[in-house]
Design a protein around this motif. Sequence first.
Motif, PDB file in Angstrom:
ATOM      1  N   UNK A  55     -10.936  11.478  18.717  1.00  0.00           N
ATOM      2  CA  UNK A  55     -10.262  11.793  19.976  1.00  0.00           C
ATOM      3  C   UNK A  55     -11.253  12.137  21.073  1.00  0.00           C
ATOM      4  N   UNK A  56     -12.177  13.044  20.765  1.00  0.00           N
ATOM      5  CA  UNK A  56     -13.161  13.468  21.750  1.00  0.00           C
ATOM      6  C   UNK A  56     -14.059  12.311  22.180  1.00  0.00           C
ATOM      7  N   UNK A  57     -14.485  11.513  21.218  1.00  0.00           N
ATOM      8  CA  UNK A  57     -15.374  10.398  21.520  1.00  0.00           C
ATOM      9  C   UNK A  57     -14.744   9.368  22.441  1.00  0.00           C
ATOM     10  N   UNK A  58     -13.512   8.994  22.123  1.00  0.00           N
ATOM     11  CA  UNK A  58     -12.808   8.007  22.943  1.00  0.00           C
ATOM     12  C   UNK A  58     -12.623   8.516  24.367  1.00  0.00           C
ATOM     13  N   UNK A  79      -7.916  20.800  10.047  1.00  0.00           N
ATOM     14  CA  UNK A  79      -9.076  20.282   9.323  1.00  0.00           C
ATOM     15  C   UNK A  79      -9.142  18.754   9.318  1.00  0.00           C
ATOM     16  N   UNK A  80      -8.627  18.140  10.378  1.00  0.00           N
ATOM     17  CA  UNK A  80      -8.729  16.691  10.536  1.00  0.00           C
ATOM     18  C   UNK A  80      -9.941  16.396  11.425  1.00  0.00           C
ATOM     19  N   UNK A  81     -11.127  16.683  10.892  1.00  0.00           N
ATOM     20  CA  UNK A  81     -12.346  16.645  11.685  1.00  0.00           C
ATOM     21  C   UNK A  81     -12.678  15.244  12.200  1.00  0.00           C
ATOM     22  N   UNK A  82     -12.509  14.239  11.350  1.00  0.00           N
ATOM     23  CA  UNK A  82     -12.817  12.867  11.777  1.00  0.00           C
ATOM     24  C   UNK A  82     -11.919  12.451  12.933  1.00  0.00           C
TER      25      UNK A  82
END
Length: 220
Positions: free
Chosen positions: A93-96, A85-88
Amino acid sequence: MINTKRPPKDTLVASAIFTVIFALWAYLVSSSSQVIHSFDKTMNGIIYTSNTSLINFAKTFTNLGNTSTIVVETIILFIILLVFKQYAYAWFTAGVMICANGFNWILKHVVQRPRPTVRHLVYADGYSFPSGHSVGSAALFGVLIVLTILLIKSTSLKTILVIIWALFSLTIGYTRIVLHVHFPSDVMGGWLEGITFVLLGYSFLYHFYLEPKLIEEKRI
């Protein structure tokens, strides 16, 4: 579990500095500057080796930086963060990773630098600058360094992991030069690009998640 009480400060200034350095480096490479030629010649003289053991190690270790491997590692990390549940952090991670690798693909086709003409010791296709292995590993292991700093409380464990993540990225870049599939300036450019996107990603994470959370906790 999350170290939101004292997270690292905003990295926007550092991001700007790395962006300028990377842009300058990309310009020097694309313009075939003598500075880049001298850098590549000097570094090749230091790094190139005929040691069979080192070459065999490089052939194996370089696979950790393959695009397919990096994608799988990123997806696994993303899923683990979602499970906990570490959504941010998952979207950080995905964005970078998406931005760093997407921009790398664009830049390769803009610069269109041919690979070294010496015999390649492993198969490699496409353009040479920046090194995709170096971008992907710098971005992924840079993300892991940020997550380690934020999520791990033990100072000794945190230090050990940060060193390990940094060494992984450095070693992957080193293998690309040893195997003659990239110029040293390709690898340096890849590292600069990967680090830049990690710093930019953390700035977004800090302003839109960590700082608001910190302010909220102080009010309670």
